[in-house]
Design a protein around this motif. Sequence first.
Motif, PDB file in Angstrom:
ATOM      1  N   ALA A 158       0.845  -1.196   0.000  1.00 58.84           N
ATOM      2  CA  ALA A 158       0.000   0.000   0.000  1.00 58.84           C
ATOM      3  C   ALA A 158       0.884   1.252   0.000  1.00 58.84           C
ATOM      4  CB  ALA A 158      -0.924   0.010   1.204  1.00 58.84           C
ATOM      5  N   SER A 159       0.409   2.312  -0.624  1.00 60.67           N
ATOM      6  CA  SER A 159       1.195   3.553  -0.726  1.00 60.67           C
ATOM      7  C   SER A 159       0.808   4.573   0.333  1.00 60.67           C
ATOM      8  CB  SER A 159       1.001   4.175  -2.122  1.00 60.67           C
ATOM      9  OG  SER A 159       1.419   3.291  -3.131  1.00 60.67           O
ATOM     10  N   ALA A 162      -2.772  -5.593  -6.886  1.00 61.83           N
ATOM     11  CA  ALA A 162      -2.098  -5.963  -8.137  1.00 61.83           C
ATOM     12  C   ALA A 162      -0.600  -6.157  -7.922  1.00 61.83           C
ATOM     13  CB  ALA A 162      -2.347  -4.889  -9.191  1.00 61.83           C
ATOM     14  N   ARG A 163       0.016  -5.261  -7.130  1.00 62.39           N
ATOM     15  CA  ARG A 163       1.458  -5.396  -6.867  1.00 62.39           C
ATOM     16  C   ARG A 163       1.746  -6.665  -6.064  1.00 62.39           C
ATOM     17  NH1 ARG A 163       1.590   0.519  -6.744  1.00 62.39           N
ATOM     18  NH2 ARG A 163       0.815   0.526  -4.614  1.00 62.39           N
ATOM     19  N   PHE A 164       0.864  -6.983  -5.129  1.00 63.75           N
ATOM     20  CA  PHE A 164       1.003  -8.206  -4.337  1.00 63.75           C
ATOM     21  C   PHE A 164       0.914  -9.436  -5.240  1.00 63.75           C
ATOM     22  CE2 PHE A 164      -1.172 -11.272  -1.274  1.00 63.75           C
ATOM     23  CZ  PHE A 164       0.022 -11.660  -0.685  1.00 63.75           C
ATOM     24  N   GLY A 165      -0.047  -9.422  -6.162  1.00 67.74           N
ATOM     25  CA  GLY A 165      -0.190 -10.537  -7.094  1.00 67.74           C
ATOM     26  C   GLY A 165       1.041 -10.690  -7.974  1.00 67.74           C
ATOM     27  N   LYS A 166       1.599  -9.573  -8.411  1.00 64.65           N
ATOM     28  CA  LYS A 166       2.805  -9.616  -9.246  1.00 64.65           C
ATOM     29  C   LYS A 166       3.965 -10.215  -8.466  1.00 64.65           C
ATOM     30  CE  LYS A 166       5.783  -6.607 -12.031  1.00 64.65           C
ATOM     31  NZ  LYS A 166       6.044  -5.202 -12.435  1.00 64.65           N
ATOM     32  N   GLU A 167       4.082  -9.859  -7.206  1.00 58.74           N
ATOM     33  CA  GLU A 167       5.153 -10.389  -6.356  1.00 58.74           C
ATOM     34  C   GLU A 167       5.050 -11.904  -6.206  1.00 58.74           C
ATOM     35  OE1 GLU A 167       8.504 -10.177  -3.771  1.00 58.74           O
ATOM     36  OE2 GLU A 167       7.641  -8.702  -5.141  1.00 58.74           O
ATOM     37  N   MET A 168       3.820 -12.435  -6.171  1.00 52.95           N
ATOM     38  CA  MET A 168       3.601 -13.877  -5.983  1.00 52.95           C
ATOM     39  C   MET A 168       3.573 -14.652  -7.295  1.00 52.95           C
ATOM     40  SD  MET A 168       0.685 -14.409  -3.102  1.00 52.95           S
ATOM     41  CE  MET A 168      -0.583 -13.675  -4.120  1.00 52.95           C
TER      42      MET A 168
END
Length: 785
Positions: free
Chosen positions: A22-23, A283-289
Motif C-alpha cells: 500500500a502507498s 495488483a502489486r502483491f499478485g505480481k510479487e507472488m
Amino acid sequence: MHMKILKTLEFNKILAQLEEFASSVLGVEKIQNLVPSSSLDEVKEMQNETDEAAHVLRLKGHAPLSGIHNIKPHVKRAEIGGILNSVELMQTASTIYAGRSMKRFIEGLLENEVDIPILEDKASQIVVLMDLEKQIKNAIDESGEILDSASEALRSIRQQARRSEGKIREKLEGLIRNRNAQKMLSDAIITIRNERYVIPVKQEYRAHYGGIVHDQSSSGQTLFIEPQAIVDLNNALRELQLKEKQEIDRILAELSANVAESAADLNHLVGVLTELDFIFAKARFGKEMNATKPKINDEGIVRLLKARHPLLPIDEAIANDITLGEEYTTMVITGPNTGGKTITLKTVGLLTIMGQAGLQIPAAEGSEIAVFKEVFADIGDEQSIEQSLSTFSSHMVNIVDILKKVDHESLVLFDELGAGTDPQEGAALAISILDEVYQRGAHVVATTHYPELKAYGYNRPGVINASVEFDVETLRPTYKLLIGIPGRSNAFEISKRLGLSETVISSARSMIDTESNEVENMIASLEKSRREAEQEYKEAHDYLINSEKLLQDIQKQMIEFYERKQKMYDDAEAKAAKVIEKAKAEAEEVMAELRQMRLEGGTLVKEHELIEARRKLDEALPKLDKGVDPSKEKKQKREFQPGDEVTVTTFGQKGHLVEKIGADEWQVQIGIMKMKVREKNLVFIKAEEKKETKPLATIKGRDYHVKLELDLRGERYEDALLKVEKYIDDALLANYPRVSIIHGKGTGALRTGVTEFLKHHRSVKRIRLGEAGEGGSGVTVVEFK
C-alpha cells in the motif's frame, strides 16, 4: 465468514504481506478491513479491478500514488472553523496533487486505447482542485514553512525583521570584538534567550554592559545579558515577529477557510484515492507472488492448476493440480504424517478465500475457484487448557459447530478427521461425519491416516481418494498430490531402507491380513502405472511439440519458396515483355519506313504483308501461366471427398484430401507432408480412382502405401525384429530413400536390437539416432543404398 476460520487458514498473514504494497495509511486501513465476499457479482467485480491494475502495471510498471495523506480529520476541523497548521495544509495540497497525477495517468492510458473500464470510472470521479492546490503551494513549501510570497504584507514584515536583526548582530559583534571582551565575556558568541539576542557575560562584569539579564549558567558564573545598547532594537524586532505571526495566522485562516469550502470534494477525493491505492496494492502483491486471475463460478467447481501455498517461498513451494466439484465433491487425502497433507488442505482453503477477497492466486492461468457462502475448517492440534479439553474433544467441539451450519454452499476442510481417540472408533466416526457432510451437498477436503478410509472413495459416488507422494529411496515426502490414489504407509520399505532385519520385516508382513496386503499392492501398482503413464505422456508430448514445430517451419519455408518463385516469375515476365516491347517499337519504325519507301519509290512491299508481319510480332509476346486463380475458377459443383485430387491455391501445388477436420478445413497430403488447408483454398481436379482389388498373393509394388515410420513401442523383442525385417522390405519396394523406426527410450534393449539388425542388412546405407526435432534417442533414422 467467521474471523476464527480466516485466522486458522492464515488469511491474516496474507493481509500483513498485502499491507506492504500500500502507498498510504488509507490503503493500509482498507486492507486491514478486507474480508472475503460470498456474492458472485461482487467477487467478479473485485477480481476485474485487480486484473485491470495488474494490466496497467504490466504496461507501465508503476502507478503514481505517492503523496496521499489521510486529510479527512483536517477537513473536518476546517469545516467547524478551526485553523489548520502549515503541515496539514501541505498534506492537503499533496493529496490534491496525487489525485490530479492519477487522473492524468489513467487518461493517458485511455488515449492509448487500454481497456480499463473500472479504473476509468474511478478516475472520472477524481475532482481536480487546481486553484486550492496552487494557493497552498504558493504560501507553503514542501517542508511546511510559510513562504515570503504568501502575502505582500508578510514579505514586507520579514524584510524589516531581517534588517533589524542585521543591526542587532552588528552592534553585538562590535561588543564581542572589543579588546576587553575576552576578559569580560565567558565566550565570544551571540546567542538567544527568551527570543531576544544576548551575550554571555562573567558575573563580575555585569554592571559594565548594563541591560537585562535573561538567564544564567548552572554555576551562576555566567549571565546571559541583553546589553542596554540593543534593548530598543530587540524590542523593535520583537514587534515585527509578533506582526509576522499575526500575518501567518491570517494566511493559515484564509487557506483553512478555502479548504472548508471544498470539504465535500476533498472527502470524495480521499475515498477514490483510497480505493485506487487498495486496488493497485492487490495488483502489486499478485505480481510479487507470480499470481493469476482465477475464473469465478457459483457451481462449486474448484480447479487449481499448479497451485502453491502463498506463504511458502516460491522456490520451495511444490505446485499441485487440485480439482473438486465436477466428478467428485469430496476428497479424502490419506498417507503418513509430515507428508504435506495439511499444506494441501490449507492451500485449497486459503486460495479460495483469497479469490473471494478479490486477490489473485498463486496458480497457473486457467485456474478456477467457486464462491462459497461459508468456508469451515478444523485444522491443527487445538487443545483447550481453559476448557480442560483433549485434542479429540477440541476437534469434536469444532466439528459439532460445523455440522450445525454446513449446507450445499459450504466448503469444509477437515484435518486428521477422527484423530486423538481409539483408531477403530475414530475411523468409524470419520466415515460417519463425511457421509453427513456429503449428504448436505457440501464440498469437502479431508485428511486422515486411518487405513479404513482408503476404501471410502471406492464405495461412494462423488468421493475420491488422494495421497501425497513419498519417495522411499530418499525417505522424504515429495509433497506432490496424487489424486485417485490412496496413500500407503510405506512402513516396511522405510524400515528396510533404515536397516531393519529382513526377518523382522517378513514376520511383520505375515501378521497383516490378506485384504490389507491386497490393498497395499493395489496402491503400489497404481503408483507404478501412474509414473509410467506420466513418462509416456511426457515423451509423446515432447514428440508432438517437436513435430508441430517442424511442420510450422516447413510450411513457412514452403510459403517463402512459392512467394520467391512467383516474384522471380513476375520479374522474368516483366523483363521479357520489356524486351519485346522494345523490339516491337523498333519493328514499327521499320514498317513505317517501308511504307514511306513504297509511297516514294514504288517498292513492291504490299500492305497485307505488313499486317501479317505485325500479327506475328504480337504473337511473340509472352503469355505466361500464373497458376490457379481461385477467383476465376468455376464454382465447385461437387462436395469434396477423401482421396480427391486437388490444387492448393495458396501454394500452387497438387495434393490429395486425407480427411475433413473442421467445418471448412481439410487435411491435405502434399508429397510426404500433411497440412491443414481451408476449403476455400482448394480446387477440385479429379476424384480418387477406384483400384481393382488384387489377389492376396499379388506382389506389392510402388502403388502399395507404406508409412514413412514404423512404431515399435510396446512390442516384444522378437516380434519387433520380425516387423522391422518386413517393414524394410516394404520400404525398399516403395523406393523410399529414408525411413524412421520409433522404438522409444526405455531400457535401450529394443534400440540395441534394432541397431544390430540394421547394421547387417545388405540394403541399409547408414543409420543414425533422431535429432531433437525427430524424436531424439527414441528414434532410429535409416537411409537406403
